[in-house]
Scaffold this active site. Structure first.
Site, PDB file in Angstrom:
ATOM      1  N   CYS A 104       0.846  -1.189   0.000  1.00  0.00           N
ATOM      2  CA  CYS A 104       0.000   0.000   0.000  1.00  0.00           C
ATOM      3  C   CYS A 104       0.888   1.248   0.000  1.00  0.00           C
ATOM      4  O   CYS A 104       1.783   1.378   0.839  1.00  0.00           O
ATOM      5  CB  CYS A 104      -0.892  -0.010   1.228  1.00  0.00           C
ATOM      6  SG  CYS A 104      -1.893   1.479   1.380  1.00  0.00           S
ATOM      7  N   CYS A 117       0.304   3.183   3.565  1.00  0.00           N
ATOM      8  CA  CYS A 117       0.756   2.720   4.881  1.00  0.00           C
ATOM      9  C   CYS A 117       1.826   1.650   4.832  1.00  0.00           C
ATOM     10  O   CYS A 117       2.351   1.262   5.871  1.00  0.00           O
ATOM     11  CB  CYS A 117      -0.436   2.212   5.692  1.00  0.00           C
ATOM     12  SG  CYS A 117      -1.136   0.674   5.054  1.00  0.00           S
ATOM     13  N   CYS A 145      -6.964  -4.648 -19.223  1.00  0.00           N
ATOM     14  CA  CYS A 145      -7.786  -3.471 -18.936  1.00  0.00           C
ATOM     15  C   CYS A 145      -6.957  -2.207 -18.704  1.00  0.00           C
ATOM     16  O   CYS A 145      -7.502  -1.107 -18.619  1.00  0.00           O
ATOM     17  CB  CYS A 145      -8.666  -3.744 -17.712  1.00  0.00           C
ATOM     18  SG  CYS A 145      -7.724  -4.056 -16.209  1.00  0.00           S
ATOM     19  N   CYS A 190      -5.156   1.484   6.369  1.00  0.00           N
ATOM     20  CA  CYS A 190      -5.159   2.955   6.341  1.00  0.00           C
ATOM     21  C   CYS A 190      -6.417   3.530   5.695  1.00  0.00           C
ATOM     22  O   CYS A 190      -6.601   4.741   5.684  1.00  0.00           O
ATOM     23  CB  CYS A 190      -3.911   3.484   5.636  1.00  0.00           C
ATOM     24  SG  CYS A 190      -3.892   3.248   3.840  1.00  0.00           S
ATOM     25  N   HIS A 222      -8.060   4.328  -0.782  1.00  0.00           N
ATOM     26  CA  HIS A 222      -8.736   3.753  -1.934  1.00  0.00           C
ATOM     27  C   HIS A 222      -7.721   3.062  -2.836  1.00  0.00           C
ATOM     28  O   HIS A 222      -6.690   3.641  -3.178  1.00  0.00           O
ATOM     29  CB  HIS A 222      -9.452   4.869  -2.713  1.00  0.00           C
ATOM     30  CG  HIS A 222     -10.045   4.408  -4.012  1.00  0.00           C
ATOM     31  ND1 HIS A 222     -11.286   3.794  -4.083  1.00  0.00           N
ATOM     32  CD2 HIS A 222      -9.577   4.465  -5.276  1.00  0.00           C
ATOM     33  CE1 HIS A 222     -11.553   3.508  -5.357  1.00  0.00           C
ATOM     34  NE2 HIS A 222     -10.536   3.904  -6.105  1.00  0.00           N
ATOM     35  N   HIS A 227     -11.295  -1.240  -7.613  1.00  0.00           N
ATOM     36  CA  HIS A 227     -12.602  -1.889  -7.554  1.00  0.00           C
ATOM     37  C   HIS A 227     -12.462  -3.391  -7.784  1.00  0.00           C
ATOM     38  O   HIS A 227     -11.475  -3.855  -8.369  1.00  0.00           O
ATOM     39  CB  HIS A 227     -13.553  -1.282  -8.587  1.00  0.00           C
ATOM     40  CG  HIS A 227     -13.998   0.105  -8.221  1.00  0.00           C
ATOM     41  ND1 HIS A 227     -13.310   1.225  -8.627  1.00  0.00           N
ATOM     42  CD2 HIS A 227     -15.039   0.542  -7.461  1.00  0.00           C
ATOM     43  CE1 HIS A 227     -13.925   2.301  -8.134  1.00  0.00           C
ATOM     44  NE2 HIS A 227     -14.973   1.919  -7.423  1.00  0.00           N
ATOM     45  N   ASP A 263     -15.207 -10.589 -13.263  1.00  0.00           N
ATOM     46  CA  ASP A 263     -14.791 -11.123 -14.566  1.00  0.00           C
ATOM     47  C   ASP A 263     -13.342 -11.622 -14.558  1.00  0.00           C
ATOM     48  O   ASP A 263     -12.658 -11.615 -15.562  1.00  0.00           O
ATOM     49  CB  ASP A 263     -14.997 -10.068 -15.661  1.00  0.00           C
ATOM     50  CG  ASP A 263     -14.231  -8.776 -15.360  1.00  0.00           C
ATOM     51  OD1 ASP A 263     -13.448  -8.747 -14.387  1.00  0.00           O
ATOM     52  OD2 ASP A 263     -14.409  -7.796 -16.110  1.00  0.00           O
ATOM     53  N   ARG A 273     -11.661 -10.215 -10.102  1.00  0.00           N
ATOM     54  CA  ARG A 273     -10.626  -9.314 -10.613  1.00  0.00           C
ATOM     55  C   ARG A 273     -10.539  -8.093  -9.723  1.00  0.00           C
ATOM     56  O   ARG A 273     -11.435  -7.254  -9.705  1.00  0.00           O
ATOM     57  CB  ARG A 273     -10.938  -8.867 -12.053  1.00  0.00           C
ATOM     58  CG  ARG A 273      -9.963  -7.770 -12.558  1.00  0.00           C
ATOM     59  CD  ARG A 273     -10.089  -7.515 -14.048  1.00  0.00           C
ATOM     60  NE  ARG A 273     -11.415  -7.058 -14.434  1.00  0.00           N
ATOM     61  CZ  ARG A 273     -11.732  -5.775 -14.702  1.00  0.00           C
ATOM     62  NH1 ARG A 273     -10.818  -4.835 -14.627  1.00  0.00           N
ATOM     63  NH2 ARG A 273     -12.972  -5.469 -15.047  1.00  0.00           N
ATOM     64  N   CYS A 301      -9.144  -4.815  -9.523  1.00  0.00           N
ATOM     65  CA  CYS A 301      -8.639  -3.851 -10.496  1.00  0.00           C
ATOM     66  C   CYS A 301      -8.098  -2.657  -9.707  1.00  0.00           C
ATOM     67  O   CYS A 301      -8.857  -1.882  -9.137  1.00  0.00           O
ATOM     68  CB  CYS A 301      -9.798  -3.437 -11.404  1.00  0.00           C
ATOM     69  SG  CYS A 301      -9.337  -2.308 -12.697  1.00  0.00           S
TER      70      CYS A 301
HETATM   71 FE    FE Z   1      -2.784   1.208   3.454  1.00  0.00          FE
END
Ligand code: FE
Length: 132
Positions: free
Chosen positions: A48, A51, A66, A100, A103, A106, A110, A119, A121
């Site tokens: 991440c 964090c 994609c 943390c 974002h 998603h 599929d 998946r 993504c």
């Molecule tokens: Fe994090």
């Protein structure tokens, strides 16, 4: 204990790049085929960017075509938080870092059928790759 869930906006603005801040704290999406890792298939782990928690392994990364890094699973249980996201007039499942709250991207249905059909993504900008 360091409470990563209650950091101020000032903390994140200082810690993250402007691009990372937009994606991780304001849930923006990087344009496809522009991120650092969509075509990375070296062995290693993805942490991440907010964090430092290890979230994904190259073992579960695959080319979904994609333009974003795609994984069929996280590296372990409890690393990711899933939330309903009804923005932009559609229903999606948002993927966040459990530690943390940043974002990440998603979750779609599929993914590869022989691996469970998921998946994840994920925006490159939400991740830091550590090569093995
Ligand atoms: Fe994090």
């Amino acid at each position: 204990m360091d409470d990563m869930q209650n950091k101020s906006e000032e903390y994140w603005k200082e810690k993250l790049t402007p691009k990372q801040y937009k994606v991780m704290r304001l849930s923006a999406t990087e344009p496809p085929f522009t991120g650092e890792y969509y075509a990375t298939f070296d062995n290693g782990v993805y942490k991440c960017a907010g964090c430092g928690e290890t979230l994904f392994s190259s073992d579960t990364k695959y080319d979904a075509g994609c333009g974003w890094p795609s994984f069929w699973n996280a590296i372990g249980d409890g690393k990711l938080e899933l939330k309903d996201d009804n923005s932009f007039g559609m229903h999606r499942i948002e993927v966040l870092c459990s530690k943390c709250g940043g974002h990440l991207g998603h979750l779609f249905d599929d993914g590869p059928g022989d691996k469970g059909g998921k998946r994840y993504c994920i925006n490159s900008t939400s991740l830091n790759f550590e090569k093995k």
